[in-house]
Design an enzyme around this catalytic site. Structure first.
Site: not given
Ligand SMILES: Nc1ncnc2c1ncn2[C@@H]1O[C@H](COP(=O)(O)OS(=O)(=O)O)[C@@H](OP(=O)(O)O)[C@H]1O
Length: 332
Positions: A79, A81-83, A144, A166, A174, A300
């Protein structure tokens, strides 16, 4: 929480835990365990909490993965911001092959987790010795896992590690939302209090959170050419500067011509929350193991913890973080 559980055959793939190889089952049965957030159990393996299903992938990854010197490994706490960073890395590294075009790009039709898979969670869970020959060089992978648990070949080779963390309050909030979304409806939801207690005790996927972050922080200071340490909040605040930092670390800096053509802005726009979360693939698609793509996009933003945590929770999490990071120079 309800105790009613659907039969395992109706569970999504990401919750299937059968068919552990004997070697893995022997290891798992010897480990301390706690109730999981989504999966039935988390097992404490080499200090790190891992679900039963992913243990299979972790052991195979540790045993069989051979890093190539050009590999790029994105490591994150869940969580963090991996995606987002998977999308940015894919667009950055492949920017000659795929121009960051708003109308035509693999990111417009594929979730970033498909383009940059997790080695342990995806590839080595699906197959004990996966065929990696279809990955173009430089290969982009993710995990991870804490630094100490990475396969020797990753540590010994010249491959690069990009680490993303984060702040723990947003990470926790998250994770709580995400894991409740992944739970089958019949199981009910985990309460915020129950999840918070686990997180503070370090019992969270690939946690303890603080150990995971500190391991990479120290390595980034010792080996700055091997480990780049990034923070979600810093990328939000200065996206272009961090994109340039990433490009320089990966030895593919932007040329003057690319800068003039707006390539940096195009990458950031392509990978922005608004763009990715509104794509059809991310609104209605699913990952191969059954997770809904929309689960990876919530707000995000920085600071959503203010809407969820009590004053006591904030003080407790801040105190733990202060104690754990004291004297390390790290602020999150
Ligand atoms: N493009 C972009 N920009 C900014 N933030 C983003 C983006 N894409 C995903 N998110 C936010 O990242 C949070 C998801 O975390 P991960 O991607 O690390 O999840 S995982 O570990 O792969 O399961 C989750 O955070 P929260 O919204 O606080 O829950 C997502 O909304």
């Amino acid at each position: 929480m309800l105790s009613l559980q659907p039969p395992s055959s109706t569970l999504p793939n990401y919750l299937q835990e059968d068919e552990l190889p004997q070697e893995c089952s022997d290891v798992v049965s010897s480990l301390p365990r706690e109730t999981g957030w989504v999966a039935k159990y988390l097992h404490q393996y080499q200090g790190c909490w891992i679900t039963t299903r992913y243990m299979k992938g972790v052991l195979a990854f540790q045993k069989h993965f051979q890093a190539h010197h050009t590999d790029i490994l994105l490591v994150t706490t869940p969580k963090a911001g991996t995606t987002w960073l998977k999308a940015i890395l894919f667009a950055l590294v492949n920017r000659v092959r795929y121009r960051p075009d708003p109308l035509q790009h693999p990111l417009l039709t594929n979730n970033p987790h498909v383009l940059v898979p997790f080695l342990d969670i995806n590839l080595y869970t699906q197959s004990q010795v996966p065929d990696l020959s279809s990955f173009a060089f430089p290969r982009l992978f993710s995990t991870h896992l804490p630094f100490a648990l990475l396969p020797t070949s990753v540590k010994d080779s010249a491959c690069k590690i990009v680490y993303l963390c984060r702040n723990p309050k947003d990470t926790f909030v998250s994770l709580w939302h995400f894991t409740n979304k992944l739970r089958p409806t019949a199981w009910g939801t985990n309460s915020l209090e129950e999840a918070f207690d686990k997180f503070c005790r370090g019992v969270s996927l690939y946690g303890p959170y603080w150990d995971n972050v500190l391991g990479y922080w120290k390595k980034s200071l010792e080996m700055p050419q091997k480990v780049l340490f990034l923070k979600f909040e810093e990328i939000k605040e200065h996206p272009a500067a961090n994109l340039r930092r990433l490009a320089e670390f990966l030895e593919c800096p932007f040329s003057l011509e690319e800068k003039a053509q707006g390539v940096e802005d195009n990458i950031l726009r392509l990978c922005s929350f608004d763009n990715l979360s509104n794509l059809e693939v991310n609104k209605s698609g699913k990952l191969p193991a059954g997770e809904e793509n929309n689960a990876y996009f919530r707000h995000g933003e920085v600071g959503d913890w203010m809407n969820h945590l009590t004053v006591e929770m904030i003080e407790k999490l801040d105190r733990i973080t202060e104690e754990k990071f004291h004297g390390t120079g790290l602020r999150v």
